[in-house]
Motif scaffolding. Structure first.
Motif, PDB file in Angstrom:
ATOM      1  N   ILE A  20       0.864  -1.182   0.000  1.00 56.18           N
ATOM      2  CA  ILE A  20       0.000   0.000   0.000  1.00 56.18           C
ATOM      3  C   ILE A  20       0.894   1.224   0.000  1.00 56.18           C
ATOM      4  O   ILE A  20       1.819   1.333   0.815  1.00 56.18           O
ATOM      5  CB  ILE A  20      -0.943   0.028   1.220  1.00 56.18           C
ATOM      6  CG1 ILE A  20      -1.782  -1.249   1.286  1.00 56.18           C
ATOM      7  CG2 ILE A  20      -1.858   1.249   1.165  1.00 56.18           C
ATOM      8  CD1 ILE A  20      -2.611  -1.378   2.557  1.00 56.18           C
ATOM      9  N   ALA A  21       0.637   2.143  -0.900  1.00 52.64           N
ATOM     10  CA  ALA A  21       1.496   3.315  -1.076  1.00 52.64           C
ATOM     11  C   ALA A  21       1.571   4.151   0.181  1.00 52.64           C
ATOM     12  O   ALA A  21       0.602   4.264   0.945  1.00 52.64           O
ATOM     13  CB  ALA A  21       0.980   4.165  -2.234  1.00 52.64           C
ATOM     14  N   GLY A  22       2.733   4.757   0.402  1.00 52.26           N
ATOM     15  CA  GLY A  22       2.847   5.820   1.381  1.00 52.26           C
ATOM     16  C   GLY A  22       2.307   7.097   0.752  1.00 52.26           C
ATOM     17  O   GLY A  22       1.819   7.098  -0.372  1.00 52.26           O
ATOM     18  N   GLY A  23       2.386   8.188   1.455  1.00 53.57           N
ATOM     19  CA  GLY A  23       1.865   9.421   0.857  1.00 53.57           C
ATOM     20  C   GLY A  23       1.913  10.572   1.813  1.00 53.57           C
ATOM     21  O   GLY A  23       2.578  10.521   2.849  1.00 53.57           O
ATOM     22  N   GLY A  24       1.179  11.607   1.460  1.00 54.43           N
ATOM     23  CA  GLY A  24       1.164  12.803   2.281  1.00 54.43           C
ATOM     24  C   GLY A  24       2.377  13.673   2.013  1.00 54.43           C
ATOM     25  O   GLY A  24       3.265  13.346   1.225  1.00 54.43           O
ATOM     26  N   SER A  25       2.422  14.785   2.706  1.00 52.74           N
ATOM     27  CA  SER A  25       3.501  15.747   2.470  1.00 52.74           C
ATOM     28  C   SER A  25       4.862  15.191   2.856  1.00 52.74           C
ATOM     29  O   SER A  25       5.889  15.625   2.353  1.00 52.74           O
ATOM     30  CB  SER A  25       3.218  17.034   3.263  1.00 52.74           C
ATOM     31  OG  SER A  25       3.059  16.734   4.645  1.00 52.74           O
ATOM     32  N   GLN A  26       4.890  14.206   3.754  1.00 52.85           N
ATOM     33  CA  GLN A  26       6.150  13.622   4.187  1.00 52.85           C
ATOM     34  C   GLN A  26       6.493  12.345   3.425  1.00 52.85           C
ATOM     35  O   GLN A  26       7.517  11.726   3.683  1.00 52.85           O
ATOM     36  CB  GLN A  26       6.083  13.308   5.702  1.00 52.85           C
ATOM     37  CG  GLN A  26       5.804  14.520   6.573  1.00 52.85           C
ATOM     38  CD  GLN A  26       6.852  15.582   6.412  1.00 52.85           C
ATOM     39  OE1 GLN A  26       8.046  15.298   6.382  1.00 52.85           O
ATOM     40  NE2 GLN A  26       6.408  16.842   6.291  1.00 52.85           N
ATOM     41  N   GLN A  27       5.623  11.940   2.470  1.00 53.11           N
ATOM     42  CA  GLN A  27       5.834  10.706   1.710  1.00 53.11           C
ATOM     43  C   GLN A  27       6.166   9.539   2.654  1.00 53.11           C
ATOM     44  O   GLN A  27       7.241   8.958   2.639  1.00 53.11           O
ATOM     45  CB  GLN A  27       6.952  10.883   0.684  1.00 53.11           C
ATOM     46  CG  GLN A  27       6.551  11.759  -0.489  1.00 53.11           C
ATOM     47  CD  GLN A  27       5.390  11.172  -1.290  1.00 53.11           C
ATOM     48  OE1 GLN A  27       5.434  10.034  -1.728  1.00 53.11           O
ATOM     49  NE2 GLN A  27       4.347  11.956  -1.457  1.00 53.11           N
ATOM     50  N   SER A  28       5.215   9.197   3.496  1.00 53.79           N
ATOM     51  CA  SER A  28       5.409   8.154   4.492  1.00 53.79           C
ATOM     52  C   SER A  28       5.699   6.816   3.827  1.00 53.79           C
ATOM     53  O   SER A  28       5.383   6.584   2.661  1.00 53.79           O
ATOM     54  CB  SER A  28       4.164   8.038   5.381  1.00 53.79           C
ATOM     55  OG  SER A  28       3.014   7.793   4.592  1.00 53.79           O
ATOM     56  N   THR A  29       6.313   5.930   4.588  1.00 55.96           N
ATOM     57  CA  THR A  29       6.747   4.637   4.074  1.00 55.96           C
ATOM     58  C   THR A  29       5.555   3.782   3.667  1.00 55.96           C
ATOM     59  O   THR A  29       4.531   3.743   4.349  1.00 55.96           O
ATOM     60  CB  THR A  29       7.555   3.900   5.157  1.00 55.96           C
ATOM     61  OG1 THR A  29       8.635   4.733   5.576  1.00 55.96           O
ATOM     62  CG2 THR A  29       8.095   2.577   4.629  1.00 55.96           C
ATOM     63  N   ALA A  30       5.699   3.074   2.568  1.00 57.96           N
ATOM     64  CA  ALA A  30       4.640   2.185   2.104  1.00 57.96           C
ATOM     65  C   ALA A  30       4.473   1.008   3.057  1.00 57.96           C
ATOM     66  O   ALA A  30       5.404   0.592   3.745  1.00 57.96           O
ATOM     67  CB  ALA A  30       4.970   1.672   0.702  1.00 57.96           C
ATOM     68  N   VAL A  31       3.264   0.452   3.097  1.00 60.11           N
ATOM     69  CA  VAL A  31       2.987  -0.768   3.852  1.00 60.11           C
ATOM     70  C   VAL A  31       3.367  -1.964   2.984  1.00 60.11           C
ATOM     71  O   VAL A  31       2.986  -2.032   1.814  1.00 60.11           O
ATOM     72  CB  VAL A  31       1.488  -0.860   4.226  1.00 60.11           C
ATOM     73  CG1 VAL A  31       1.162  -2.229   4.827  1.00 60.11           C
ATOM     74  CG2 VAL A  31       1.105   0.252   5.181  1.00 60.11           C
ATOM     75  N   VAL A  32       4.113  -2.901   3.531  1.00 61.14           N
ATOM     76  CA  VAL A  32       4.433  -4.154   2.840  1.00 61.14           C
ATOM     77  C   VAL A  32       4.186  -5.293   3.820  1.00 61.14           C
ATOM     78  O   VAL A  32       4.766  -5.320   4.909  1.00 61.14           O
ATOM     79  CB  VAL A  32       5.888  -4.198   2.352  1.00 61.14           C
ATOM     80  CG1 VAL A  32       6.179  -5.543   1.675  1.00 61.14           C
ATOM     81  CG2 VAL A  32       6.173  -3.057   1.390  1.00 61.14           C
ATOM     82  N   GLU A  33       3.299  -6.216   3.447  1.00 61.35           N
ATOM     83  CA  GLU A  33       2.974  -7.358   4.304  1.00 61.35           C
ATOM     84  C   GLU A  33       3.005  -8.649   3.495  1.00 61.35           C
ATOM     85  O   GLU A  33       2.645  -8.662   2.314  1.00 61.35           O
ATOM     86  CB  GLU A  33       1.578  -7.215   4.924  1.00 61.35           C
ATOM     87  CG  GLU A  33       1.449  -6.087   5.927  1.00 61.35           C
ATOM     88  CD  GLU A  33       0.051  -6.018   6.537  1.00 61.35           C
ATOM     89  OE1 GLU A  33      -0.111  -5.308   7.535  1.00 61.35           O
ATOM     90  OE2 GLU A  33      -0.877  -6.657   5.997  1.00 61.35           O
ATOM     91  N   ILE A  34       3.405  -9.735   4.153  1.00 62.90           N
ATOM     92  CA  ILE A  34       3.276 -11.081   3.612  1.00 62.90           C
ATOM     93  C   ILE A  34       2.224 -11.785   4.452  1.00 62.90           C
ATOM     94  O   ILE A  34       2.311 -11.814   5.693  1.00 62.90           O
ATOM     95  CB  ILE A  34       4.595 -11.867   3.679  1.00 62.90           C
ATOM     96  CG1 ILE A  34       5.736 -11.046   3.093  1.00 62.90           C
ATOM     97  CG2 ILE A  34       4.442 -13.202   2.953  1.00 62.90           C
ATOM     98  CD1 ILE A  34       5.550 -10.701   1.643  1.00 62.90           C
ATOM     99  N   LEU A  35       1.210 -12.347   3.811  1.00 63.40           N
ATOM    100  CA  LEU A  35       0.073 -12.948   4.507  1.00 63.40           C
ATOM    101  C   LEU A  35       0.015 -14.442   4.228  1.00 63.40           C
ATOM    102  O   LEU A  35       0.211 -14.884   3.090  1.00 63.40           O
ATOM    103  CB  LEU A  35      -1.229 -12.288   4.055  1.00 63.40           C
ATOM    104  CG  LEU A  35      -1.279 -10.759   4.179  1.00 63.40           C
ATOM    105  CD1 LEU A  35      -2.510 -10.199   3.492  1.00 63.40           C
ATOM    106  CD2 LEU A  35      -1.239 -10.336   5.645  1.00 63.40           C
ATOM    107  N   VAL A  36      -0.249 -15.203   5.288  1.00 59.71           N
ATOM    108  CA  VAL A  36      -0.449 -16.649   5.177  1.00 59.71           C
ATOM    109  C   VAL A  36      -1.696 -17.003   5.976  1.00 59.71           C
ATOM    110  O   VAL A  36      -1.810 -16.637   7.149  1.00 59.71           O
ATOM    111  CB  VAL A  36       0.762 -17.446   5.715  1.00 59.71           C
ATOM    112  CG1 VAL A  36       0.523 -18.945   5.565  1.00 59.71           C
ATOM    113  CG2 VAL A  36       2.044 -17.038   5.001  1.00 59.71           C
ATOM    114  N   ASN A  37      -2.628 -17.684   5.349  1.00 61.41           N
ATOM    115  CA  ASN A  37      -3.885 -18.052   6.024  1.00 61.41           C
ATOM    116  C   ASN A  37      -4.618 -16.848   6.593  1.00 61.41           C
ATOM    117  O   ASN A  37      -5.258 -16.915   7.641  1.00 61.41           O
ATOM    118  CB  ASN A  37      -3.623 -19.079   7.138  1.00 61.41           C
ATOM    119  CG  ASN A  37      -3.125 -20.408   6.601  1.00 61.41           C
ATOM    120  OD1 ASN A  37      -3.553 -20.861   5.537  1.00 61.41           O
ATOM    121  ND2 ASN A  37      -2.211 -21.030   7.319  1.00 61.41           N
ATOM    122  N   GLY A  38      -4.516 -15.702   5.930  1.00 60.91           N
ATOM    123  CA  GLY A  38      -5.279 -14.526   6.324  1.00 60.91           C
ATOM    124  C   GLY A  38      -4.661 -13.670   7.409  1.00 60.91           C
ATOM    125  O   GLY A  38      -5.276 -12.689   7.828  1.00 60.91           O
TER     126      GLY A  38
END
Length: 455
Positions: free
Chosen positions: A337-355
């Motif tokens: 999920i993209a970061g954003g805003g005036s500070q360009q916040s860090t993107a979300v990165v997740e690995i999912l297993v079984n939800g």
């Protein structure tokens, strides 16, 4: 002439996936077999027909006015027996399209949070509505800017009715039997859920136009998650903003999917027209009920990529075509999920297993296992933002201030109840969908509203 906007969005998605860490990508296993997975991504863009002065900062449509918001991979969904154990922390549906759409909703929550916490921040995509109150009712205080469009790119056709012709053709080409599965297998354990026949899964290929569940093996435990085709079809009536985001962002033409982008060989004109189109199963179903579906729906455009467009490196077809290379589906999902805003916040990165996030047991008691897009974390974030909206006088106070509330009760007590009724109307026109029991229920602690004299 190829759709340049569609190819640009697909390029952004493929480039973003390539840039992700190796852990986000399917593996080559010790026996030489390769994992495959579908990938989907959501982008925001401004209409190419928008006048120069209508776009923020007077800008024309170019790469700066296209932003990739979310990206996901995955093919798994939970059996219905698992739902009571989820407690809002386990994702029911980890198909790529659905994760990407949930990622969009989470990103929009963070965009609302930026607007509320920083008076200097100006969103390229959202604006504050100057007046949100009308008599005894209130509208959400934010909305999309005029001319914003939502686009979805997928490397595979959505499971369900839209892909039936493609599935039959691929099965026949591989020499597989496409005869219907036995009725006993299709309706296995039906009485334990609804006491009547269930919607189809993968079987009965000749039953075109039907509502379908997420596909699985004939001997697999039943999932009551709707196929991606049917979920996307319903979005043509309700828009892409789900609960709880619709507490904060107003329903408008911009909240609907504008275009669905796919590879050319993942498109069946007949199947897509029947599943999604204005002259397909929806027209037939509504006509049988004496209703006018046309005033309720906003149909999206399907854009196919040029035949020589770059390929996704982990698609099923690619793995199957390679000589002496076995291919198996990956059991993990990646979420970006993209970061954003005036500070360009860090993107979300997740690995999912079984939800749940990789490294956690599916049904342990740790809240840390929950993805940022799970029900519990999304509703907690939305309720906090709604309280801030109320403190700032942008909406009236909630009468349930400071109470424990059941998730379903809170969902049905707000404007989302209208969307639920609309969904039931559409599903009824196509034969109906059985009640989903048991459910994923949990309590929400609504924080007390702290109003100051100068708020």
């Amino acid at each position: 002439m190829p759709d340049l906007l569609a190819t640009h969005i697909a390029d952004l998605a493929l480039n973003t996936f390539t840039s992700l860490p190796t852990k986000c990508k399917p593996r080559t296993l010790a026996d030489g077999s390769r994992e495959w997975t579908p990938m989907s991504a959501v982008a925001l863009n401004y209409s190419s027909s928008l006048s120069i002065t209508s776009a923020p900062n007077g800008s024309q449509l170019h790469s700066g006015n296209i932003q990739l918001i979310s990206l996901a991979t995955g093919t798994k969904s939970l059996p219905v027996s698992a739902l009571p154990k989820c407690k809002g922390l386990v994702l029911h549906d980890c198909h790529a399209e659905i994760l990407a759409l949930r990622g969009l909703n989470y990103w929009l929550l963070t965009e609302v949070e930026r607007l509320l916490s920083d008076d200097e921040y100006k969103s390229q995509w959202l604006e504050v509505i100057s007046s949100t109150r009308s008599g005894s009712t209130s509208q959400p205080p934010f909305r999309f800017r005029q001319g914003v469009e939502l686009s979805l790119f997928s490397t595979e056709a959505p499971c369900g009715d839209a892909s039936m012709e493609l599935l039959m053709a691929a099965s026949e080409a591989a020499g597989k039997d496409i005869s219907p599965w036995p009725t006993a297998a299709i309706h296995k354990d039906a009485s334990s859920i609804s006491g009547k026949a269930l919607p189809l899964g993968r079987g009965c290929f000749s039953d075109l136009g039907a509502l379908r569940r997420k596909p699985a093996r004939a001997d697999a435990e039943i999932s009551m998650s709707k196929s991606c085709t049917d979920k996307l079809m319903l979005k043509q009536f309700t828009g892409l903003l789900g609960f709880p985001l619709d507490l904060l962002i107003q329903h408008s033409p911009e909240t609907f999917l504008r275009r669905f982008i796919v590879y050319r060989e993942q498109y069946s004109e007949e199947g897509y027209a029947r599943a999604f189109g204005s002259e397909g199963r929806l027209k037939t179903g509504f006509a049988s009920k004496g209703m006018d579906w046309g005033v309720l729906a906003r149909f999206f455009e399907v854009c196919t990529l040029p035949s020589d467009f770059r390929r996704f490196g982990f698609e099923k077809q690619r793995g199957m075509q390679e000589v002496n290379t076995k291919s198996k589906v990956s059991n993990t999902s990646a979420l970006w999920i993209a970061g954003g805003g005036s500070q360009q916040s860090t993107a979300v990165v997740e690995i999912l297993v079984n939800g749940v996030k990789q490294g956690f047991k599916q049904f342990d008691e740790q809240e840390r296992k929950g993805s940022v897009i799970c029900r519990r974390i999304m509703i907690q974030k939305a309720v906090q933002l709604q309280r801030l909206v109320q403190i700032r006088g942008m909406a009236p106070a909630d009468p349930d201030n400071g109470l424990l509330c059941n998730y379903s009760r809170l969902k049905s007590s707000h404007s989302h109840g209208h969307k639920k009724n609309l969904k039931q109307l559409v599903l009824a026109s196509l034969g109906g969908w059985p009640k989903e029991y048991p459910k994923d229920e949990f309590e929400i602690d609504l924080p007390p509203l702290q109003c100051s004299n100068d708020s």
